[in-house]
Design a protein around this motif. Structure first.
Motif, mmCIF file in Angstrom:
data_model
loop_
_atom_site.group_PDB
_atom_site.id
_atom_site.type_symbol
_atom_site.label_atom_id
_atom_site.label_comp_id
_atom_site.label_asym_id
_atom_site.label_seq_id
_atom_site.Cartn_x
_atom_site.Cartn_y
_atom_site.Cartn_z
ATOM 1 N N LYS A 33 0.883 -1.211 0.286
ATOM 2 C CA LYS A 33 0.066 0.233 -0.220
ATOM 3 C C LYS A 33 0.368 1.265 0.086
ATOM 4 C CE LYS A 33 -4.204 -2.244 2.067
ATOM 5 N NZ LYS A 33 -4.784 -2.235 3.831
ATOM 6 N N ALA A 34 2.115 0.826 -0.043
ATOM 7 C CA ALA A 34 2.985 2.778 0.320
ATOM 8 C C ALA A 34 4.668 1.545 -0.181
ATOM 9 C CB ALA A 34 3.525 2.724 1.842
ATOM 10 N N VAL A 35 5.247 2.857 -0.875
ATOM 11 C CA VAL A 35 6.263 2.717 -1.224
ATOM 12 C C VAL A 35 7.977 3.368 -0.942
ATOM 13 C CG1 VAL A 35 8.345 1.812 -3.074
ATOM 14 C CG2 VAL A 35 5.512 1.394 -3.381
ATOM 15 N N LEU A 36 8.370 3.028 0.525
ATOM 16 C CA LEU A 36 9.293 4.785 0.852
ATOM 17 C C LEU A 36 11.409 3.992 -0.314
ATOM 18 C CD1 LEU A 36 8.341 4.271 4.574
ATOM 19 C CD2 LEU A 36 8.400 5.727 2.806
ATOM 20 N N PHE A 37 11.252 5.085 -0.938
ATOM 21 C CA PHE A 37 12.418 5.041 -1.903
ATOM 22 C C PHE A 37 13.347 6.027 -0.511
ATOM 23 C CE2 PHE A 37 8.958 5.284 -4.568
ATOM 24 C CZ PHE A 37 8.706 3.822 -5.475
ATOM 25 N N ARG A 41 5.786 7.967 -11.162
ATOM 26 C CA ARG A 41 4.169 8.885 -11.792
ATOM 27 C C ARG A 41 3.169 7.204 -11.400
ATOM 28 N NH1 ARG A 41 7.227 10.976 -15.592
ATOM 29 N NH2 ARG A 41 7.304 9.425 -16.414
ATOM 30 N N SER A 42 3.322 5.861 -12.222
ATOM 31 C CA SER A 42 2.874 4.922 -12.354
ATOM 32 C C SER A 42 2.119 3.886 -10.820
ATOM 33 C CB SER A 42 3.922 3.577 -12.655
ATOM 34 O OG SER A 42 4.245 3.911 -14.160
ATOM 35 N N VAL A 43 3.380 4.392 -9.572
ATOM 36 C CA VAL A 43 2.906 3.963 -8.031
ATOM 37 C C VAL A 43 2.272 5.088 -7.752
ATOM 38 C CG1 VAL A 43 3.239 3.914 -5.880
ATOM 39 C CG2 VAL A 43 5.286 3.235 -8.171
ATOM 40 N N ILE A 97 -0.776 4.202 -4.703
ATOM 41 C CA ILE A 97 -0.171 3.484 -3.520
ATOM 42 C C ILE A 97 0.566 4.547 -3.133
ATOM 43 C CG2 ILE A 97 1.728 1.818 -3.187
ATOM 44 C CD1 ILE A 97 1.413 -0.108 -5.307
ATOM 45 N N SER A 98 0.794 5.070 -2.061
ATOM 46 C CA SER A 98 1.987 5.585 -1.379
ATOM 47 C C SER A 98 2.942 5.721 -1.658
ATOM 48 C CB SER A 98 1.423 6.014 -0.208
ATOM 49 O OG SER A 98 -0.465 6.684 0.467
ATOM 50 N N VAL A 99 3.443 7.458 -1.884
ATOM 51 C CA VAL A 99 4.631 6.877 -2.399
ATOM 52 C C VAL A 99 5.536 8.096 -0.861
ATOM 53 C CG1 VAL A 99 6.953 8.368 -3.863
ATOM 54 C CG2 VAL A 99 4.681 6.551 -4.661
ATOM 55 N N GLY A 100 6.840 7.921 -0.346
ATOM 56 C CA GLY A 100 7.555 8.701 0.065
ATOM 57 C C GLY A 100 8.230 8.226 -0.202
ATOM 58 N N VAL A 101 9.516 9.539 0.284
ATOM 59 C CA VAL A 101 11.018 9.110 0.416
ATOM 60 C C VAL A 101 11.883 9.872 1.168
ATOM 61 C CG1 VAL A 101 12.920 10.563 -0.919
ATOM 62 C CG2 VAL A 101 10.963 10.048 -2.201
ATOM 63 N N LEU A 102 12.410 8.779 1.966
ATOM 64 C CA LEU A 102 12.579 8.686 2.920
ATOM 65 C C LEU A 102 14.888 8.008 2.661
ATOM 66 C CD1 LEU A 102 13.316 7.823 6.184
ATOM 67 C CD2 LEU A 102 12.560 5.958 5.494
ATOM 68 N N SER A 103 15.222 9.625 3.379
ATOM 69 C CA SER A 103 16.892 9.763 2.712
ATOM 70 C C SER A 103 17.547 10.447 3.785
ATOM 71 C CB SER A 103 16.568 11.037 1.794
ATOM 72 O OG SER A 103 18.382 11.400 1.747
ATOM 73 N N ASN A 104 18.976 9.526 4.333
ATOM 74 C CA ASN A 104 19.837 10.456 5.103
ATOM 75 C C ASN A 104 20.480 11.327 4.119
ATOM 76 O OD1 ASN A 104 18.986 8.168 7.021
ATOM 77 N ND2 ASN A 104 20.912 7.057 7.013
ATOM 78 N N ILE A 105 20.274 12.991 5.094
ATOM 79 C CA ILE A 105 20.885 13.587 3.788
ATOM 80 C C ILE A 105 20.622 15.306 4.491
ATOM 81 C CG2 ILE A 105 18.092 14.209 2.640
ATOM 82 C CD1 ILE A 105 20.611 13.658 0.350
ATOM 83 N N ALA A 106 21.487 15.805 4.891
ATOM 84 C CA ALA A 106 21.804 16.859 5.670
ATOM 85 C C ALA A 106 21.418 18.170 4.940
ATOM 86 C CB ALA A 106 22.680 17.389 5.832
ATOM 87 N N PHE A 107 20.103 18.139 3.365
ATOM 88 C CA PHE A 107 20.176 19.870 2.353
ATOM 89 C C PHE A 107 18.685 18.725 1.679
ATOM 90 C CE2 PHE A 107 22.461 16.770 -0.011
ATOM 91 C CZ PHE A 107 22.775 16.834 -1.051
ATOM 92 N N ASP A 108 17.990 20.266 1.747
ATOM 93 C CA ASP A 108 16.631 20.172 0.923
ATOM 94 C C ASP A 108 16.422 19.485 -0.234
ATOM 95 O OD1 ASP A 108 13.588 19.876 1.051
ATOM 96 O OD2 ASP A 108 13.375 22.450 1.025
ATOM 97 N N ILE A 109 16.299 18.186 -0.503
ATOM 98 C CA ILE A 109 16.362 17.343 -2.039
ATOM 99 C C ILE A 109 14.696 17.938 -2.407
ATOM 100 C CG2 ILE A 109 17.823 15.950 -1.164
ATOM 101 C CD1 ILE A 109 15.456 13.558 -0.948
ATOM 102 N N LEU A 159 9.363 15.807 -10.687
ATOM 103 C CA LEU A 159 8.473 14.548 -9.813
ATOM 104 C C LEU A 159 8.164 14.942 -8.550
ATOM 105 C CD1 LEU A 159 11.636 12.624 -11.004
ATOM 106 C CD2 LEU A 159 9.090 12.546 -12.466
ATOM 107 N N ASP A 160 7.491 16.134 -7.781
ATOM 108 C CA ASP A 160 7.871 16.113 -6.603
ATOM 109 C C ASP A 160 5.929 15.709 -6.715
ATOM 110 O OD1 ASP A 160 7.147 18.151 -8.465
ATOM 111 O OD2 ASP A 160 6.866 19.847 -6.738
ATOM 112 N N ALA A 161 5.330 16.162 -7.464
ATOM 113 C CA ALA A 161 3.319 15.572 -7.864
ATOM 114 C C ALA A 161 3.220 13.874 -7.487
ATOM 115 C CB ALA A 161 3.028 16.066 -9.038
ATOM 116 N N PHE A 162 4.485 13.761 -7.206
ATOM 117 C CA PHE A 162 4.008 12.114 -7.159
ATOM 118 C C PHE A 162 4.477 11.357 -5.559
ATOM 119 C CE2 PHE A 162 4.992 12.272 -11.703
ATOM 120 C CZ PHE A 162 4.005 12.653 -12.609
ATOM 121 N N VAL A 163 4.890 12.829 -5.012
ATOM 122 C CA VAL A 163 5.616 12.032 -3.302
ATOM 123 C C VAL A 163 4.502 12.698 -2.461
ATOM 124 C CG1 VAL A 163 7.585 12.281 -1.966
ATOM 125 C CG2 VAL A 163 7.834 12.172 -4.952
#
Length: 228
Positions: free
Chosen positions: A4-8, A118-120, A125-137, A146-150
């Protein structure tokens, strides 16, 4: 399992910091000589290695390394030191290169990233982006439409937790409102991204190859988990 959800993950999964030769124009080593091709390739690897420490650091910089994705100041501090130890002794050159690392516009999406997102998203299906990062991606996604699909961005420096800490996965799951057993985590690091499996998520590993080489890695990973 019904997904039901995919985290990238971001770096090495959806996007990659590709080597642009123009970034190193005029960059010289401690002798004042231009970097050769091997040195350039190693420099880029050290800038983007997600987990592996590639240089010897003192205690102060080692602390910064371990906390770099929680604090932009520490991130900048330790990467400037990494660049210095990687043969870039001139501070102004190191700062210019670091600027590319944290510039969302410098990152390239994998060829199938747009199609996958786009397909997901369009399949409900819910889409999340999960990142170890120190700046705004987020601007990187916006630049490529692609932001509309997250649905949710969960960035370590904003939430105060880094993968593989279970807490950061829980934050992502809570924001998406989906249980772990109905979630697929897609990432390029078994150590970091694979931590999602401890909560009961499915996990798909992709290889952080250059974008010109890995053209359908995301599509393949999602098809293997019957998401697409």
């Amino acid at each position: 399992m019904t997904i039901k959800a995919v985290l990238f993950d971001f770096s090495g999964t959806l996007f990659r910091l590709e080597h642009d030769p123009s970034w190193l124009t005029g960059v010289t080593d401690h002798r004042g000589d231009p970097l050769d091709v091997e040195a350039q390739a190693e420099l880029m690897r050290r800038m983007t290695a997600p987990v592996t420490l590639t240089v010897d650091l003192d205690d102060e910089h080692l602390h910064a390394w371990h906390h770099r994705d929680l604090d932009p100041t520490l991130h900048r501090k330790v990467y400037l030191e990494v660049l210095r130890q990687s043969g870039i002794p001139r501070v102004e050159q190191a700062k210019a290169l670091y600027g590319k690392l944290v510039d969302p516009a410098a990152w390239t999406p994998y060829p199938d990233a747009g199609e996958v997102l786009r397909s997901v998203s369009s399949s409900g299906i819910s889409v999340g982006v999960l990142s170890n990062i120190a700046f705004d991606i987020r601007p990187a996604f916006a630049e490529h439409g692609l932001d509309a699909f997250v649905d949710e961005f969960v960035l370590s420096y904003e939430v105060g937790a880094i993968k593989p800490d279970p807490e950061v996965f829980r934050i992502a799951l809570d924001r998406l409102g989906v249980a772990a057993e109905h979630t697929l985590m897609v990432g390029d690091s078994e150590e970091a991204d694979g931590g999602a499996a401890r909560l009961g998520c499915a996990f798909a590993l992709v290889d952080p190859l250059p974008t010109a080489v890995r053209t359908d890695g995301l599509l393949t990973a999602l098809r293997e988990h019957s998401v697409l």
